[in-house]
Design an enzyme around this catalytic site. Structure first.
Site, short mmCIF file in Angstrom:
data_model
loop_
_atom_site.label_atom_id
_atom_site.label_comp_id
_atom_site.label_asym_id
_atom_site.label_seq_id
_atom_site.Cartn_x
_atom_site.Cartn_y
_atom_site.Cartn_z
CE LYS A 18 -3.37 0.11 2.90
NZ LYS A 18 -4.17 0.74 1.79
CD GLU A 59 -3.32 4.03 3.06
OE1 GLU A 59 -4.05 4.49 2.18
OE2 GLU A 59 -2.33 3.32 2.83
#
Length: 223
Positions: free
Chosen positions: A94, A103
């Protein structure tokens, strides 16, 4: 189905994992944006959300969804976000949207991580997508040298001719050409480099559920 239609399909499917009356964690990126738009349709069902980026917070507020500071939250039932790559074991790369650190922090508080992505993101081995590493600006060069020593090709992410700056005031180094045999081991190894804020490998805390959009509909994977 187009790629956007697949993303929209998994965004709708993810609504089933939203717990009524609670605060949920929301990721960053194009697929997460589709989810936010769907969440806006049922905003009366939730107390609010924790955002993984300033862009996500802005989009949530545009739908009238209350955004909470993570420091005020003890736990969350679910975190919903996309991925640039995901394996059949739930390990992910990611950070394409430069929000990897926030995140990872928000995901760490959630009881369950639901990854939503189009089917093209499912891979046998991570690494075709350049691996993002968020770094303290003064450590950019030294970290890049150490990443190169791991066998990758580090490139500073640039926007408008200048180093792209994250919400945390840091830089992103994208590492190309890595052969990621053991994502959890490499995650720990890169995180241990002085000057690294975090690496965009989500393996030690990967996804619990994957919702993948395909031409035949949404496929669910349990990890």
């Amino acid at each position: 189905m187009t790629q956007d239609e697949m993303k929209q399909a998994v965004a709708r499917a993810a609504i089933d994992y939203v717990v009524t009356g609670e605060i949920i964690g929301v990721g960053t990126g194009s697929t997460a944006n589709f989810f936010i738009d769907e969440l806006g349709k049922i905003k009366e069902r939730i107390k609010g959300a924790v955002a993984s980026s300033e862009a996500t917070a802005e989009r949530l507020r545009s739908h009238g969804i209350t955004v909470f500071d993570l420091n005020d939250i003890d736990t969350m039932s679910v975190y919903i976000d996309g991925a640039d790559e995901i394996t059949a074991q739930g390990a992910m790369i990611k950070g394409g949207g430069a929000a990897l650190t926030r995140e990872k922090i928000v995901a760490s508080v959630a009881k369950q991580f639901v990854c939503i992505a189009d089917g093209s993101k499912l891979v046998d081995k991570l690494g075709a997508f350049p691996l993002p590493v968020e770094v303290i600006p003064m450590a950019q060069a030294v970290v890049a040298r150490k990443l190169a020593a791991l066998g990758g090709e580090p490139r500073l992410r640039v926007k408008d001719g200048k180093p792209m700056v994250t919400d945390n005031g840091c830089y992103i180094i994208d590492v190309l050409g890595l052969q990621i045999q053991d994502p959890a081991v490499l995650e720990a190894q890169i995180n241990d480099i002085v000057g690294v804020v975090t690496v965009g490998l989500f393996a030690r805390r990967g996804a619990n559920i994957g919702l993948l959009g395909t031409v035949d509909g949404v496929k669910r994977l349990n990890f």
